[in-house]
Design an enzyme around this catalytic site. Structure first.
Site, mmCIF file in Angstrom:
data_model
loop_
_atom_site.group_PDB
_atom_site.id
_atom_site.type_symbol
_atom_site.label_atom_id
_atom_site.label_comp_id
_atom_site.label_asym_id
_atom_site.label_seq_id
_atom_site.Cartn_x
_atom_site.Cartn_y
_atom_site.Cartn_z
ATOM 1 N N SER A 34 4.505 -16.696 -3.187
ATOM 2 C CA SER A 34 3.708 -16.153 -2.082
ATOM 3 C C SER A 34 4.544 -15.692 -0.897
ATOM 4 O O SER A 34 5.509 -16.330 -0.498
ATOM 5 C CB SER A 34 2.737 -17.217 -1.590
ATOM 6 O OG SER A 34 2.183 -16.825 -0.359
ATOM 7 N N ARG A 83 5.848 -5.701 2.889
ATOM 8 C CA ARG A 83 6.410 -5.896 1.558
ATOM 9 C C ARG A 83 7.308 -4.758 1.097
ATOM 10 O O ARG A 83 8.362 -4.996 0.501
ATOM 11 C CB ARG A 83 5.265 -6.064 0.560
ATOM 12 C CG ARG A 83 4.541 -7.355 0.792
ATOM 13 C CD ARG A 83 3.302 -7.453 -0.041
ATOM 14 N NE ARG A 83 2.750 -8.802 0.106
ATOM 15 C CZ ARG A 83 1.630 -9.211 -0.465
ATOM 16 N NH1 ARG A 83 0.935 -8.383 -1.214
ATOM 17 N NH2 ARG A 83 1.202 -10.432 -0.297
ATOM 18 N N ARG A 135 -0.021 -2.125 0.843
ATOM 19 C CA ARG A 135 -0.997 -3.124 1.273
ATOM 20 C C ARG A 135 -0.296 -4.265 2.001
ATOM 21 O O ARG A 135 0.767 -4.713 1.579
ATOM 22 C CB ARG A 135 -1.738 -3.685 0.050
ATOM 23 C CG ARG A 135 -2.747 -4.756 0.417
ATOM 24 C CD ARG A 135 -3.552 -5.208 -0.784
ATOM 25 N NE ARG A 135 -2.768 -5.869 -1.803
ATOM 26 C CZ ARG A 135 -2.269 -7.103 -1.689
ATOM 27 N NH1 ARG A 135 -2.451 -7.790 -0.578
ATOM 28 N NH2 ARG A 135 -1.585 -7.634 -2.678
#
Lengths: 274, 648
Positions: free
Chosen positions: B295, B341, B446
């Site tokens: 995560s 990311r 995203r």
């Protein structure tokens, strides 16, 4: 249980070991093969050479299946999806243990470093009256869904919720609820139980919701209805062997069974129905 | 470059139905303007929901509560096994419970900017508005979110944001949210209001008079081909990350439902927008079947670094601080380890390509908890990330409390998907697309903890309102499964199955899938070039030819046949991959997760071309073997100024 034609399949050992010379495992697999629901089944023997210890157990079966397909044989059917130990799809019995030898680990997270070269591994499906075998290692666990449909929820329609922080929940209660809610519904508890009981699964859901203020108004119904559904599906009774707890890949505690018993007893008394 | 496509330009076929007026009022105004279906009439409408992840389960539950007749179909034996279950980190919501300056507008702003200005402003604002209701709903269902000692909800921060707005349930947020939606759905099943059909894979969409009126599915346990008719079809079938073979997606995740709907007229938008997640466990061998994500929340406490010297082979704990390059903190001082990311992934690739990577292959970077453990104690770190650390140790055999994790980027999420308008309706009337399967809200990248938010927003709140525009707005004559369109679609599905079984070639489906995946990773992964994409297109076509000559499917179609299931999915990936590469080569700019080496700033950041590419590209299928037509939906930014993203 006759051994069908033994097959030697070359497992792809990875070259990742020290200086690329890590020796892979040599394994004998005895795998349950069954064509369809209700059909007779038997163990089939396969030998695997040079299995990398970095592989997961399912990757080892992938290698076996690649070989079987190339030889024109039927690959071993097994359920799997996330391969991260969370979806609950995978699960079978290895040498008598549901999900194999490693504590709190699903077969998809079980790695071949848990085994020694030369071992024989007996691989068979979860066996329980309520989980009919569909093919090879695939069983039907839809009974679990029907139990949840009987009461494993809080009745709150979308849009009718109050502000989230209007419901204060002490941290310890939230943690307790989470511990029970972590169940992945894999069914190992049922397979491990000598009675094929689903008490740990049902206890986990009932305890999760009982620990929270939400859904208290249906607490009694939940316990009564889920237990009734469980009985109807053909799961056995609990006689406190706690094999379920030993086999659970998520560490669901046996206290959940005690809580289910309490919830059920209280609800029965209050409803006067039992 | 061979002009494979004709650029159809701004298309009248792409009416976004985006409302106008002040952005904060658009969704309420739009809901007011929408037609309604009266409660007593809802039971007359049959809705099919395909997929039971967050989007599908929440939509099926809510539509059923509203009184519609709902059939929910899922590919798994149980709806609770959908891949949403594996989401770890959290779900964003603009609650501002932490009083740290968050607001609906800030979540909207962060999402538009994080998506590198390739999403529709109106959609993103609606998502931010709805985010708060999602948390309310989930808490009411009994989702055990993390709490403070006072009993209030806890939050953490995530990449691309400077506020703490992420709600979480340890490292298993997706599981808990999905079980919430699943339980809401099972409540409807229990009351007899909802028809649940597990073990069904959608093989085709049935279109009658231009409107989606049903599906053809295969029962994966009996092999039976079934017809299901409806007044509306909702695809909630997830993303296509498995076109890369190795990804963090579950093994059964696939593009088939979307792709077959595409061939029936649904435009496919921005297929090249793929998210490569920066923190995944590196590949260990050729047998590798999937990749495991760690995560993004770990970047709150873990520091990313590589040695300053090339080829420094010392053990991590023997490399002193002055010899470590904390390259994210160096390059992006204000966001540090919490850059978005796409930025973090490219930075890791850059260091490894330059020869500074660690591990045996040199294709990984460290994610180190040493300082956090010293600061907060091991118990605190264990409480926050215990299950993730345990998962890491199981897979690698290394203890991350003692040695740093090794990480490398992997394919994780796909922002592209079937094109939908503001109502989430595709270019096929009556076909709605929700969650990761649609293209709409995340633009070209995203942000972490936004996928769960979008899936649940679409399912709990958007589609239950907008579906009435179709059901009440169009005349829907009765259609049964006896209609010739069903027979035609079923015949095509059966023929494809038979063709697979008749091939009797030499190679397994997986072997082709792996080969496709490697090709996609090399040429369509974290960095793309014009030449590489051209090469990829040619190679994909060859691979597809070979696949259709040479695969071997054992057994028959009358029972569980997992090889047959995979064959259909990989056949579709082999077609889809070519469109992916085409989309990437036509988009001559870099934005978010789409990085074209030709277009970068001197510092190596993505360089957008707003002049020519400030649009969504939606592809229209024109027949088997024919080039697809590219349609364009221009994007306008009234509230978030188009700027070069900066996280410095």
């Amino acid at each position: 249980m006759s051994a069908a034609s033994p097959t030697a399949v070359q497992g792809a050992a990875s070259p990742t070991g020290a200086a690329g010379t890590k020796q892979g495992l040599k394994l004998v697999l005895k795998v349950w093969r069954q064509g369809a629901r209700g059909a007779p089944g038997q163990f089939e023997t396969h030998e695997l050479q040079n299995v990398s210890t970095d592989m997961s157990f399912l990757e080892m079966l992938d290698v076996l299946n690649e070989g079987l397909i190339r030889e024109g044989k039927d690959p071993v059917a097994f359920e799997h999806d996330c391969r991260e130990g969370i979806c609950g799809s995978c699960g079978f019995v290895i040498n008598g243990q549901a999900h194999g030898p490693q504590k709190e680990t699903t077969v998809c997270q079980l790695h071949m470093r848990s085994f020694r070269s030369g071992e024989t591994l007996v691989i068979e499906p979860f066996r329980a009256t309520a989980f009919p075998i569909l093919k090879d290692l695939v069983v039907d666990r839809s009974a679990f869904d029907r139990i949840v449909a009987a009461g494993g929820y809080v009745s709150v329609n979308t849009g009718s919720a109050p502000d989230a922080n209007a419901i204060l929940i002490p941290k310890d209660n939230a943690e307790r609820a989470f511990d029970a809610a972590a169940c992945i519904g894999c069914g190992a508890c049922v397979a491990a139980c000598p009675n094929g009981s689903a008490m740990l699964f049902v206890g986990a859901k009932v305890s999760h919701l009982a620990a929270l203020p939400q859904g208290q108004s249906e607490r009694d119904h939940r316990a009564l209805d889920m237990v009734a559904a469980m009985d109807k599906e053909g799961f056995g009774d609990c006689s406190n062997h706690l094999e379920c707890v030993a086999s659970c890949p998520k560490g669901i505690a046996g206290t959940n069974i005690a809580q289910l018993n309490r919830e059920f007893a209280k609800a029965s008394l209050r409803s006067g129905s039992r | 470059m061979v002009p494979m496509v004709q650029d159809a330009g701004r298309s009248t076929r792409l009416d976004s139905k985006e409302p106008s007026g002040p952005i904060a009022d658009r969704w309420s105004q739009h809901k007011f303007n929408l037609k309604l279906v009266a409660p007593a009439n809802r039971r007359r409408f049959q809705v099919i929901v395909v997929g039971t992840g967050l989007a599908g389960a929440s939509a099926a539950a809510t539509l059923s509560e509203l009184g519609y007749k709902v059939k929910a179909l899922c590919i798994h034996g149980s709806p609770r096994r959908a891949h949403s279950i594996a989401a770890q980190g959290g779900i964003n919501a603009a609650k501002n419970y932490q009083n740290d300056g968050d607001s609906v507008h800030r979540l909207f702003y962060d999402t538009v900017k994080g998506g590198d200005f390739r999403a529709r402003e109106s959609n993103v604002h609606r998502l931010a508005e709805i985010s708060t209701q999602i948390i309310d709903q989930c808490v009411a269902q009994g989702v055990p979110f993390a709490r403070e000692y006072g009993g209030t909800l806890a939050n953490r921060s995530f990449g691309g944001a400077q506020v703490s707005r992420t709600f979480y349930a340890r490292g298993q947020t997706g599981q808990q949210l999905l079980l919430g939606a699943y339980s809401a759905m099972m409540r409807q099943v229990g009351s007899g209001a909802l028809d649940l059909l597990p073990d069904r894979e959608m093989l085709d969409l049935v279109v009658v008079d231009g409107v989606a009126r049903g599906v053809i599915v295969r029962h994966l346990r009996t092999g039976a081909i079934e017809r299901h008719a409806a007044d509306a079809v909702l695809l909630c079938t997830g993303g296509y990350g498995n076109v890369f073979y190795l990804s963090t997606n579950a093994k059964n995740s696939n593009v088939t439902a979307s792709w077959r709907a595409h061939k029936r007229g649904a435009f496919f938008a921005n297929p090249c927008f793929t998210q490569i997640h920066p923190t995944c466990i590196p590949v260990s061998g050729s047998y590798q079947s999937k990749l495991t994500l760690m995560s993004e929340s770990l970047r709150n406490d873990g520091r990313v670094w590589v040695p300053k010297a090339k080829g420094d082979r010392r053990r991590a704990d023997q490399i002193p601080d002055e010899d470590r390059d904390y390259y994210l903190e160096r390059r992006y001082p204000s966001f540090g380890n919490l850059v978005p990311r796409d930025v973090a992934s490219r930075a890791a690739k850059e260091r490894c390509d330059a020869g500074f990577g660690v591990g045996e292959t040199g294709m990984s970077v460290f994610l180190d908890f040493r300082d956090a453990i010293q600061r907060d104690g091991e118990a605190t770190i264990r409480a926050k990330y215990g299950n993730l650390f345990q998962m890491y140790e199981r897979i690698t055999g290394e203890d991350p409390y003692k040695v740093p994790m090794r990480m490398y980027p992997a394919v994780h999420y796909t922002m592209g998907g079937l094109w939908v308008d503001y109502n989430l309706e595709s270019t096929v009337p009556g076909l709605f697309v929700l969650g990761e399967a649609n293209f709409s809200d995340h633009g070209a990248n995203r942000l972490g903890a936004s996928a769960l938010m979008q899936g649940l927003a679409d399912g709990y709140f958007v589609v239950p309102a907008t579906i009435a525009s179709h059901l009440a707005g169009r005349v829907l004559p009765k259609v049964t499964t006896d209609h010739p369109a069903f027979a035609e679609a079923e015949g095509a599905a059966r023929a494809m199955t038979q063709r697979f079984l008749d091939l009797r070639g030499t190679r397994t489906v997986d072997s082709y899938h792996r080969e496709l995946g490697l090709l996609m990773w090399d040429e369509c992964g974290m960095a793309r070039t014009r030449e590489g994409l051209a090469k990829a297109k040619a190679r994909i076509a060859e691979l597809r030819e070979a696949f259709w000559q040479d695969i071997r499917i054992p057994g028959d179609a009358e029972n569980i046949n997992q090889e047959l299931e995979k064959a259909g999915r990989v056949a579709d990936f082999l077609e889809f991959a070519e469109l992916f590469a085409e989309d990437a080569s036509v988009r001559e700019e870099s934005c978010g997760g789409h990085f074209r080496e030709e277009y970068q700033t001197p510092e190596g950041e993505a360089l957008r071309d707003d002049e020519n590419f400030c649009h969504a590209a939606a592809w229209e299928f024109q027949g088997q073997g024919k080039p697809e037509a590219r349609h364009v939906e221009p994007l306008t930014f009234e509230y978030v100024k188009l700027t070069q993203r900066s996280y410095k």
